[in-house]
Structures are given as structure tokens and as C-alpha cells.
Write a protein that holds these residues in place. Structure first.
Motif, PDB file in Angstrom:
ATOM      1  N   LEU B  49       0.836  -1.203   0.000  1.00 33.26           N
ATOM      2  CA  LEU B  49       0.000   0.000   0.000  1.00 33.26           C
ATOM      3  C   LEU B  49       0.871   1.253   0.000  1.00 33.26           C
ATOM      4  CD1 LEU B  49      -2.839  -0.969   2.472  1.00 33.26           C
ATOM      5  CD2 LEU B  49      -3.098  -0.313   0.112  1.00 33.26           C
ATOM      6  N   CYS B  50       1.908   1.196   0.796  1.00 29.95           N
ATOM      7  CA  CYS B  50       2.788   2.367   0.856  1.00 29.95           C
ATOM      8  C   CYS B  50       3.530   2.583  -0.439  1.00 29.95           C
ATOM      9  CB  CYS B  50       3.785   2.196   2.014  1.00 29.95           C
ATOM     10  SG  CYS B  50       2.985   2.195   3.587  1.00 29.95           S
ATOM     11  N   PHE B 222       9.030   3.238   6.250  1.00 25.93           N
ATOM     12  CA  PHE B 222       8.449   3.415   4.916  1.00 25.93           C
ATOM     13  C   PHE B 222       7.046   3.983   5.029  1.00 25.93           C
ATOM     14  CE2 PHE B 222       8.663   3.158   0.600  1.00 25.93           C
ATOM     15  CZ  PHE B 222       7.816   2.257  -0.019  1.00 25.93           C
ATOM     16  N   ALA B 223       6.273   3.421   5.982  1.00 20.76           N
ATOM     17  CA  ALA B 223       4.897   3.881   6.163  1.00 20.76           C
ATOM     18  C   ALA B 223       4.878   5.352   6.575  1.00 20.76           C
ATOM     19  CB  ALA B 223       4.186   3.007   7.185  1.00 20.76           C
ATOM     20  N   LEU B 224       5.797   5.699   7.464  1.00 21.33           N
ATOM     21  CA  LEU B 224       5.834   7.096   7.910  1.00 21.33           C
ATOM     22  C   LEU B 224       6.188   8.019   6.766  1.00 21.33           C
ATOM     23  CD1 LEU B 224       7.450   6.781  11.437  1.00 21.33           C
ATOM     24  CD2 LEU B 224       5.152   7.531  10.880  1.00 21.33           C
ATOM     25  N   ALA B 225       7.159   7.581   5.930  1.00 19.21           N
ATOM     26  CA  ALA B 225       7.550   8.420   4.787  1.00 19.21           C
ATOM     27  C   ALA B 225       6.373   8.625   3.844  1.00 19.21           C
ATOM     28  CB  ALA B 225       8.724   7.763   4.038  1.00 19.21           C
ATOM     29  N   ALA B 226       5.634   7.524   3.609  1.00 22.88           N
ATOM     30  CA  ALA B 226       4.499   7.631   2.694  1.00 22.88           C
ATOM     31  C   ALA B 226       3.457   8.590   3.254  1.00 22.88           C
ATOM     32  CB  ALA B 226       3.884   6.241   2.463  1.00 22.88           C
ATOM     33  N   LEU B 227       3.180   8.447   4.531  1.00 23.71           N
ATOM     34  CA  LEU B 227       2.197   9.328   5.158  1.00 23.71           C
ATOM     35  C   LEU B 227       2.623  10.772   5.075  1.00 23.71           C
ATOM     36  CD1 LEU B 227       0.933   7.480   8.325  1.00 23.71           C
ATOM     37  CD2 LEU B 227      -0.425   8.487   6.504  1.00 23.71           C
ATOM     38  N   GLY B 228       3.925  10.982   5.333  1.00 29.22           N
ATOM     39  CA  GLY B 228       4.403  12.354   5.264  1.00 29.22           C
ATOM     40  C   GLY B 228       4.239  12.941   3.876  1.00 29.22           C
ATOM     41  N   GLY B 229       4.628  12.174   2.867  1.00 25.56           N
ATOM     42  CA  GLY B 229       4.489  12.662   1.505  1.00 25.56           C
ATOM     43  C   GLY B 229       3.046  12.963   1.172  1.00 25.56           C
ATOM     44  N   LEU B 230       2.159  12.067   1.581  1.00 26.47           N
ATOM     45  CA  LEU B 230       0.731  12.259   1.282  1.00 26.47           C
ATOM     46  C   LEU B 230       0.190  13.474   2.014  1.00 26.47           C
ATOM     47  CD1 LEU B 230      -1.456  11.017  -0.369  1.00 26.47           C
ATOM     48  CD2 LEU B 230      -2.058   9.571   1.564  1.00 26.47           C
ATOM     49  N   THR B 232       1.648  16.232   2.639  1.00 26.44           N
ATOM     50  CA  THR B 232       1.955  17.494   1.967  1.00 26.44           C
ATOM     51  C   THR B 232       1.041  17.737   0.779  1.00 26.44           C
ATOM     52  OG1 THR B 232       3.585  16.370   0.614  1.00 26.44           O
ATOM     53  CG2 THR B 232       4.392  17.432   2.597  1.00 26.44           C
ATOM     54  N   VAL B 233       0.457  16.646   0.268  1.00 22.65           N
ATOM     55  CA  VAL B 233      -0.425  16.819  -0.903  1.00 22.65           C
ATOM     56  C   VAL B 233      -1.841  17.112  -0.454  1.00 22.65           C
ATOM     57  CG1 VAL B 233      -1.439  15.605  -2.857  1.00 22.65           C
ATOM     58  CG2 VAL B 233       0.983  15.394  -2.406  1.00 22.65           C
ATOM     59  N   SER B 234      -2.334  16.247   0.476  1.00 20.38           N
ATOM     60  CA  SER B 234      -3.709  16.461   0.925  1.00 20.38           C
ATOM     61  C   SER B 234      -3.845  15.869   2.308  1.00 20.38           C
ATOM     62  CB  SER B 234      -4.668  15.794  -0.057  1.00 20.38           C
ATOM     63  OG  SER B 234      -5.558  14.940   0.622  1.00 20.38           O
ATOM     64  N   SER B 235      -4.301  16.662   3.254  1.00 18.50           N
ATOM     65  CA  SER B 235      -4.346  16.196   4.646  1.00 18.50           C
ATOM     66  C   SER B 235      -5.441  15.190   4.872  1.00 18.50           C
ATOM     67  CB  SER B 235      -4.522  17.388   5.572  1.00 18.50           C
ATOM     68  OG  SER B 235      -5.543  18.231   5.051  1.00 18.50           O
ATOM     69  N   VAL B 236      -6.570  15.389   4.174  1.00 13.90           N
ATOM     70  CA  VAL B 236      -7.672  14.426   4.322  1.00 13.90           C
ATOM     71  C   VAL B 236      -7.216  13.054   3.891  1.00 13.90           C
ATOM     72  CG1 VAL B 236      -9.967  13.835   3.497  1.00 13.90           C
ATOM     73  CG2 VAL B 236      -9.401  16.207   4.002  1.00 13.90           C
ATOM     74  N   GLY B 237      -6.513  13.063   2.752  1.00 16.22           N
ATOM     75  CA  GLY B 237      -6.005  11.802   2.247  1.00 16.22           C
ATOM     76  C   GLY B 237      -5.069  11.126   3.220  1.00 16.22           C
ATOM     77  N   ALA B 238      -4.234  11.960   3.852  1.00 13.48           N
ATOM     78  CA  ALA B 238      -3.277  11.393   4.797  1.00 13.48           C
ATOM     79  C   ALA B 238      -3.983  10.735   5.959  1.00 13.48           C
ATOM     80  CB  ALA B 238      -2.327  12.482   5.278  1.00 13.48           C
ATOM     81  N   VAL B 239      -5.013  11.413   6.444  1.00 10.53           N
ATOM     82  CA  VAL B 239      -5.749  10.847   7.590  1.00 10.53           C
ATOM     83  C   VAL B 239      -6.393   9.533   7.210  1.00 10.53           C
ATOM     84  CG1 VAL B 239      -7.765  11.234   9.050  1.00 10.53           C
ATOM     85  CG2 VAL B 239      -6.107  13.052   8.716  1.00 10.53           C
ATOM     86  N   LEU B 240      -7.031   9.528   6.023  1.00 11.55           N
ATOM     87  CA  LEU B 240      -7.682   8.294   5.573  1.00 11.55           C
ATOM     88  C   LEU B 240      -6.676   7.166   5.414  1.00 11.55           C
ATOM     89  CD1 LEU B 240     -10.206   9.643   2.926  1.00 11.55           C
ATOM     90  CD2 LEU B 240     -10.739   8.480   5.055  1.00 11.55           C
ATOM     91  N   PHE B 241      -5.570   7.523   4.804  1.00 10.98           N
ATOM     92  CA  PHE B 241      -4.546   6.501   4.560  1.00 10.98           C
ATOM     93  C   PHE B 241      -4.019   5.942   5.872  1.00 10.98           C
ATOM     94  CE2 PHE B 241      -1.914   4.197   1.856  1.00 10.98           C
ATOM     95  CZ  PHE B 241      -0.608   4.244   2.295  1.00 10.98           C
ATOM     96  N   ALA B 242      -3.808   6.830   6.832  1.00 10.18           N
ATOM     97  CA  ALA B 242      -3.293   6.372   8.134  1.00 10.18           C
ATOM     98  C   ALA B 242      -4.284   5.428   8.784  1.00 10.18           C
ATOM     99  CB  ALA B 242      -3.024   7.580   9.031  1.00 10.18           C
ATOM    100  N   SER B 243      -5.548   5.800   8.710  1.00 18.42           N
ATOM    101  CA  SER B 243      -6.545   4.918   9.320  1.00 18.42           C
ATOM    102  C   SER B 243      -6.589   3.585   8.605  1.00 18.42           C
ATOM    103  CB  SER B 243      -7.913   5.589   9.317  1.00 18.42           C
ATOM    104  OG  SER B 243      -8.222   6.065   8.046  1.00 18.42           O
TER     105      SER B 243
END
Lengths: 576, 284
Positions: B49-50, B222-230, B232-243
Motif C-alpha cells: 500500500l505504501c 516506509f509507512a511514515l515516509a508515505a504518510l508524510g508525503g501524502l 503534503t499533498v492532501s491532509s484528508v487523504g493522509a488521515v484516511l490513509f493512516a486509518s
């Protein structure tokens, strides 16, 4: 059982005598061929009959007696006739007598060695001897659908027709001949005294020999090695004119051979070929005279170049349209431009070629038009070849487009299998799974994506050029169909069916004549001629016919896969 | 009463006595999962996923012009070299000896593939010019989803096809790469996709087999890096992805273990016979 007596209508007014003919015991019927008049010597009659039997192989014998008395029945004559029955032993002995001018004759049979004493029923069937002798009975065409009963009927009729036809020699002796035997039967009106016919018959033999010699010379030249080198032989096989000329040469060989026709079919075939050739050449000369009058050839040549130019211009417009956004479809621009420019360059080459040839067109057409005197079919074939030559660039485009498309389809199908991790197993002819290397996978997927996205562009070009090519093929096919029709239609048989319909018999029909109580049933046998459809079907000439090679489904499949199609198959070509 | 039907007995045919269902066994072959092991194995799914997330984010940056192709190419090159050295160092060269693949063969295939991609990149760039953007997005999304579904996470199921998943990922990358401004972008994008979808899982499999602790650490990073990158693009997306990640790594194993207790397989003498002995001794 019922006894059937077939009596020739020409003997109805003959004088008294004895009846000779053939007795067919399986059908219990007697076919009367002639009447032998008094006086005669029985031994001579028997000798004559045995001679006739030897020559014609038909078992002719004395069947009965015939008495035609102008006044009332004479008792002594009837006794005399009965006594004759003992001299010429035939079982049953048929006695027919006619009184005065009455239409109703009395028939009776004398059974010498029969078990049942009761009187047999007799049916009298009148037949026209000349017509039955000249006609040819055609067996029913679909013999598979026939039951035994109908097949029996057909063979019964065939026996009767055969009897009359084979006894031709019997009919050759004239009534006025001075011989020991006086016969009454159908008489021809004398040998035709037409001088022209005689001269033609005499002249036909040397003419045939000359023709055979010329033809052997021509065919020897055609078969020589010079004309068999590769480019020339390829050209001859592609031009339909050469095929048609070869076909006609074969026909000429058939009719100019010295052998007489063995049977009816061969005779009809020769006659059909001859008449067909005559009509063909007549129509061709008509066409030629029309073409060369008023300098029509010149006009034709003048319009040919502008027509070719116009076609090329239309093609150019079509390509420009394809290079844009045709019908709103989304084409890959780069590929579009490449293909479009490539085809435009080809058209440009073609136009220059046509313009180079333009000064010579009129002369070529003039000489080519002369060959129309060989027949209308040859002229039509030349027309079809000219069309093929003029649309050669369409054929080229079709081949390019088809090959490109075919390559793409095969590449796509193979790479699609790679996409799913499978492979085509050539040994087992099936799809198997396969583990690919990483770089194989990668390059394969890349190529698959590229080919997939370029598919609409190639497919559109392929579609357009295939449609054009199919149009040309259809036009050529129609012309060839017409040529085939003229080649294979049996004109002579059709004319025969029109004018002398009794010559081609499909069967007979019986008409019931007036009846009187106590007298036998009288029927008139008339010949039922063959229908026009069966005439054409039976006597069709074989041709190198061109008919569609593929069924519709296989044609669609070939079009879809991009294989080259050659829809018309010629009989001489090898099957794929 | 005897448990037979071929003798006449005074009992009815469907009579059963108290020994009924004595031989019933429940859940004989049911597996007992341990929470930590399941969480550890779910790391493979999290990694994939990451990977997808990182790829999409990188593409986004290149499309927006914030990432230069040369920079990406340089970074990717350095990291692949590092990964290559690590690949051999992890098990001390045993895997390479076993597979018999030389360094020279590796170099050759790299060169071939780089040359091929570079040569075809102009074609790749103009491939989807006339297709609308929405179609491209939809197709890429479908292909990436397919990649996740068919990926070989180590399970022994029929749906798994590593070839198909890799091909789908490459297809998606080509679709997306054709949207970038110039052919160099396309080349770099496709190369990066190849590295992240083909080479990275190979390295991770090896790490998982040899050094589990290292593997866990790498997954988390790796997961943290992916979350961080996401983010910066969209915070909603980051939250969803983290969940989503939390759900897959923590919640799903818990559900699996809980539901495992509700399993209800019955076994008994009515089962089909399984031949357990080795019958090859009967072969001539």
C-alpha cells in the motif's frame, strides 16, 4: 392383367396385314412398330425380322393381325387372320380390327397357353412414331428422392422409347420400295434435297481438319517453354483474359475433333458449345462495330485519364480527412501523420505514372478493342483486367494496411498472453502458464501498452482501405459472373426446347379419347417436355466458374484478423 | 441394538442410542493464530500500500513541476545501488550462488531495459494524447487496484499471480507517465515505477526471511515516509490513509483471531478417506 397395346397413329389408315413390334412381357405391353401387308411369304418375313433383330438388338417379332375393312366384317378374313396366329406363334396373339371409318376398334387376344380363360382387358395407346423416335427421355434429376415405384415407371417408359428409337433401320425401308415385304410405318418425307446442306456436310470434314491443325499449333506455342518463365507465367495466371482465351480454345478443340458424338449427351454438348461460340462472337462483333463507329474509342481514351485523376484526387481527400479527426474519433497524431504521408506519396507516384502513359493510351485501346471480335466474353474479361490495373494502387494500399493491422493484432494477442503470465504452447496447441524473466515482463508490458493505444489509428486505416478494395472486388465479381453466364448457358438446348419441344422429354401424358362400351379404352400418349429449369441444369457447360471461396463467417473472421482476402476462387487454383 | 441395517431389529430404522455422535470432533485442523505473528505478516500488505502511495505522490510532484526529473533519477539511482549492495549482503551471498545469476547478467538486463525505455519514451509520451484525463485516471486506478489484489503476499491461493500484478503496475505507470510534460519525465517515471514495484518487494522478501527485526523497522519507516508525503499533498487523504494502515495492521488481525473462535467445522467417521501412507512402495 391389363394388356397395353402401343399403336402408331400413322398406321391407323393402313391396309390389313400383320403387326410387327416388340412384346415386353414384364409390363404386359406390346409396342407395335409397323404393319406388314399381304401378300407376303411367312418365311421371308421371319428372315427379315431376324435380320432386323441382329442389327438393332431389339427383339422384333410378329405380334398379331390388323384388319381394316371398309365394309362390314368379313368372316373369312377373320378366320384367315386367326390361322395366321398358328403360323407365327406368339403368345398372346393380338387381333385388332377396324370397321369402316369408325374410331372404335375392337381388339381381342388369343391366349394359346394360358391358364385363365377369361378375357383380358386391353388398353389401346396411340403414339406419334416420329416424335417418340426423335425424342430423348431424361431420367428424373433427383433419383435419390425416388421410391422404387416411380423408378419402375421411369424404366418402363424408357423401354418403350428405346424400342422405337433403336428401330430406326426398320423405318428406312420405303413403302414404294420393290422388296419382298411391304411395310407401313412412319415415313420421312424423303431425304432433304437441299444442296447447301449437302455441301456443308461435305465441306465440314476438311474444315474440321484444318481447324484441328491450327489449334494444335496454337496450343503448342502456348505450352512452349518461352512463356513459362516466372514473371510471365505469374502474369498469365493473374489476367483473366488469358484464362478465358484458354477456355475458348478448349471449346474449339472439342467441336473440331473428328470423332462423331457417341451419345445424346455428347451431341448436345458439342451443339451447345458451337452455338454459344457463335452467339459470343456475334455479340462481340456487334460491340466492336459500335465501338469503332464515330470514333468512340478515341472518346473513351480521352475520358480515361481524367477519370483516373479524379479517382486519385478523391483518395487524396479521403486521406486528408483521415489525417484530421475523422468522424470525431481520437487518433494518435504522430502515427496518423506518418501513415497519411506515406499513402499520399504513393498516390503521387501513381499519378505521375498515369500521366507518363497518357500519350499511348489511345493506341493501346484501339488495338485492344480489336480483340473484341474474339467474343463478348473476351471483351468483358479485358474490361475486368483494365479495372484491376487502374485500381492497382487501391490494392497496394489494402495490402499495406492489412499487413500492418495483421502484425498489430498478432502482436497484441501474444503480448496479452504475456500480460496474464501465459504462453502459447506450439507443441500442444494450447495456452499454458509460463514464468517470465523480469526484463521480458517489463519490455513485453511496455510494448503491449504502446500497441494497444495505437490500435484505433491502424484499425481505421485498415477499415477504409478494405472497404475500397471490397468495392473493386465486387465490381470485378459481377463482370465475371456475367462472363460465366454466357459461357455456361446451353443456348442450343434452350432453342431446341422452344422450337422442337418433343426432342427433350421429361415424361409422357395420356389423354383419354372417346370411349364406347364393350370396346377397349383408348388413350393418346403425348410427350411432356422438360421444363426450362431442368434443361439448363442438365445441359450446363462446365466452366472455370468463380464462386465465393469462403463462407460469411470465415470471411468475417479473416477481415477481423487482417488476413488478405481473395474472395473469388477459380476452379484451377490450388486450395489453401 | 446394533448399528447395522442389514439385520432385522426390533427398533425402527432411524433409531439412535446414547452413543450418538460420540465420534464427532470439532475444529480438528483449525489453526491457532498468535496476534504478533499475524501483525508481522500483515507488514507485506502495508508495504505494498505504501509503495503505491509513494508512487502516486511522486507522480503528483512531477506533474506539478515541483520535482525535477534529474533529481528523481539521481535519488532513485543512489537508492537502487544501496539496495543492490544490501541484497547481497543480507544473506552473505548465499542466494546469489544458489540462483546462479552473475553480476554481469544483472548489468546487461539493466542496460537493455534502460536503453529500451529511453528509446521508446517519445512514443510513450504521445501515446494518450487524445484520450481524456478522466479515462487515464480511472484506468490507472483500476490497474493499481488490480496490482494490489493479485500481488504475491506469501499466501498459497489460486488468485495470486505475480506476473499479472507486476504487468498491471507497469501499465498504470505508463498511462500516468504519458501525461507528463516531456519525454525525459516519462522515462524517469517508468524507471522509478520499475524500481518500486519490482525491485523493492524482492529486497523486502529477503529482509523478512533473514532479519525480521530490521524488516519491521524498515516497514514502519516506509509507512511514515508515505504518510508524510501524502500529508503534503492532501491532509484528508493522509488521515484516511493512516486509518487504513492502522486498520490493516492492527484491527484486521484482531478480527481474524476473534472470528477464528467462531469456527465450526465438524469431523467424524463420515469424512472422505485420505490416504496417508506412501503408496509408492507398491509401484514396480
Amino acid at each position: 392383367m391389363v394388356l397395353k397395346v402401343f399403336f402408331p397413329s400413322c398406321c391407323s389408315s393402313a391396309e390389313s396385314g400383320i403387326l410387327i413390334g416388340r412384346w415386353i412381357s414384364e409390363q404386359n405391353s406390346a409396342v407395335i412398330l409397323a404393319v406388314v401387308h399381304f401378300p407376303f411369304i411367312p418365311a421371308q418375313v421371319k428372315q427379315y425380322l431376324s435380320e432386323v433383330q441382329r442389327v438393332t438388338k431389339v427383339s422384333v417379332s410378329v405380334l398379331g393381325s390388323w384388319s381394316n375393312s371398309k365394309q362390314e366384317k368379313e368372316e373369312s378374313l377373320s378366320e384367315f387372320l386367326e390361322d395366321l396366329g398358328t403360323i407365327f406363334s406368339h403368345d398372346p396373339w393380338i387381333q385388332i380390327s377396324k370397321e369402316g371409318d369408325s374410331n372404335f376398334w375392337s381388339c381381342s387376344t388369343l391366349q394359346k397357353h394360358s391358364n385363365n380363360p377369361k378375357e383380358e382387358e386391353i388398353i389401346l395407346v396411340y403414339y406419334d412414331q416420329r416424335k417418340v423416335m426423335l425424342s430423348h427421355l431424361h431420367p428424373p434429376l433427383d433419383t435419390a428422392a425416388f421410391t422404387d415405384h416411380k423408378a419402375d415407371d421411369a424404366s418402363k417408359l424408357a423401354a418403350i422409347f428405346d424400342t422405337v428409337a433403336k428401330s430406326k433401320i426398320l423405318f428406312m425401308t420405303d413403302r414404294y420400295d420393290d422388296g419382298p415385304i411391304k411395310l407401313t410405318h412412319w415415313q420421312s418425307d424423303g431425304v432433304e434435297a437441299s444442296i447447301i446442306v449437302e455441301l456443308m456436310k461435305q465441306a465440314s470434314v476438311p474444315a474440321c481438319m484444318l481447324l484441328t491443325f491450327l489449334l494444335s499449333l496454337i496450343s503448342g506455342i502456348c505450352r512452349s517453354r518461352v512463356l513459362k518463365f516466372w514473371p510471365l507465367s505469374f502474369l498469365w495466371s493473374k489476367l483473366s483474359t488469358c484464362e478465358q482465351l484458354g477456355h475458348r480454345l478448349q471449346h474449339l478443340q472439342v467441336i473440331s475433333s473428328n470423332k462423331k458424338a457417341q451419345n445424346h449427351t455428347q451431341l448436345m454438348r458439342k451443339a451447345n458449345i458451337f452455338v454459344s461460340l457463335l452467339i459470343d462472337v456475334a455479340l462481340g462483333i456487334l460491340l466492336m462495330s459500335w465501338l469503332y463507329r464515330k470514333n468512340r474509342i478515341g472518346h473513351l481514351a480521352d475520358t480515361l485519364i481524367p477519370v483516373a485523376d479524379h479517382v486519385a484526387e478523391e483518395l487524396q481527400d479521403l486521406l486528408q480527412w483521415l489525417m484530421g479527426a475523422p468522424a470525431g474519433l481520437k487518433m494518435n497524431r504522430a502515427l496518423d501523420q506518418v501513415l497519411g504521408r506515406f499513402f499520399l506519396y504513393h498516390i503521387h507516384l501513381w499519378i505521375s505514372y498515369i500521366h507518363l502513359m497518357s500519350p499511348f493510351i489511345e493506341m493501346i485501346l484501339w488495338y485492344v478493342g480489336l480483340s473484341a471480335c474474339l467474343g463478348l466474353t473476351v471483351a468483358l474479361c479485358i474490361l475486368s483486367d483494365i479495372i484491376a490495373l487502374l485500381t492497382f494502387h487501391i490494392y497496394c494500399f489494402y495490402v499495406y494496411g492489412a499487413r500492418l493491422y495483421c502484425l498489430k493484432i498478432y502482436g497484441l494477442s501474444s503480448l496479452w498472453r504475456l500480460f496474464r503470465g501465459k504462453k502459447w504452447n506450439v507443441l500442444r496447441q494450447r495456452v499454458d502458464s509460463c514464468s517470465y524473466d523480469l526484463d521480458q515482463l517489463f519490455i513485453g508490458t511496455l510494448l503491449f501498452t504502446i500497441l494497444l493505444f495505437l490500435l484505433p489509428t491502424t484499425a481505421l486505416y485498415y477499415l477504409v482501405f478494405t472497404l475500397l478494395r471490397l468495392l473493386v472486388v465486387i465490381v470485378q465479381g459481377l463482370i465475371h459472373l456475367l462472363v460465366d453466364l454466357i459461357d455456361s448457358l446451353p443456348f442450343y438446348s434452350i432453342i431446341l426446347r422452344l422450337c422442337r419441344s418433343y426432342r427433350l422429354a421429361a415424361g409422357v401424358k395420356f389423354r383419354v379419347l372417346e370411349q364406347q362400351d364393350g370396346k377397349p379404352l383408348r388413350l393418346l400418349m403425348q410427350i411432356n417436355p422438360l421444363s426450362y429449369g431442368s434443361v439448363v441444369q442438365t445441359y450446363r457447360l462446365p466452366t472455370y466458374s468463380c464462386y465465393p471461396k469462403d463462407t460469411w463467417t470465415s470471411l468475417c473472421k479473416k477481415l477481423f484478423l487482417g488476413e488478405l482476402i481473395y474472395p473469388w476462387k477459380h476452379k484451377g487454383e490450388k486450395q489453401d | 441394538w446394533q448399528k447395522v441395517l442389514y439385520e432385522r431389529q426390533p427398533f425402527p430404522d432411524n433409531y439412535v442410542d446414547q452413543r450418538f455422535l460420540e465420534e464427532l470432533r470439532k475444529n480438528v485442523h483449525a489453526r491457532r493464530y498468535r496476534y504478533r505473528a499475524v501483525v508481522f505478516q500483515s507488514g507485506a500488505v502495508v508495504q505494498q500500500l505504501c509503495s503505491v502511495c509513494v508512487f502516486v505522490v511522486t507522480w503528483w510532484y512531477m506533474d506539478a513541476g515541483m520535482l525535477s526529473p534529474q533529481g528523481l533519477f539521481g535519488a532513485a539511482l543512489v537508492s537502487s545501488l544501496l539496495g543492490y549492495i544490501l541484497f547481497d549482503a543480507v544473506d552473505g551471498g548465499a542466494g546469489r550462488q544458489e540462483s546462479g545469476r552473475t553480476r554481469w547478467a544483472d548489468l546487461k538486463s539493466t542496460l537493455v531495459f534502460a536503453a529500451f525505455t529511453y528509446g521508446f519514451s517519445p512514443v510513450l509520451k504521445t501515446l494518450t494524447e487524445s484520450i481524456s484525463t478522466d479515462t487515464i485516471y480511472a484506468m490507472s486506478a483500476l490497474m493499481l487496484l488490480g496490482h494490489l489484489i493479485f500481488f504475491d503476499y506469501g499466501a498459497n491461493a489460486a488468485i495470486v499471480s505475480s506476473t499479472l500484478s507486476l504487468n498491471m503496475a507497469i501499465f498504470a505507470s505508463v498511462c500516468l507517465a504519458s501525461r507528463l510534460p516531456r519525454s525525459l519525465h516519462a522515462f524517469v517515471m517508468v524507471t522509478f515505477a520499475m524500481q518500486i514495484f519490482a525491485l523493492w518487494p524482492m529486497l523486502q522478501k529477503k529482509l523478512k526471511a533473514q532479519t525480521p527485526r530490521c524488516y519491521v523497522g524498515v516497514t514502519v519507516l516506509f509507512a511514515l515516509a508515505a504518510l508524510g508525503g501524502l500529508a503534503t499533498v492532501s491532509s484528508v487523504g493522509a488521515v484516511l490513509f493512516a486509518s487504513l494502515l492502522v486498520a490493516i495492521s492492527c484491527l484486521c488481525p484482531y478480527c481474524l483471531i476473534r472470528l477464528q473462535q467462531l469456527k465450526d467445522n465438524i469431523h467424524g467417521p463420515w469424512d472422505e478417506a485420505e490416504i496417508k501412507e506412501d503408496l509408492s512402495r507398491f509401484l514396480m
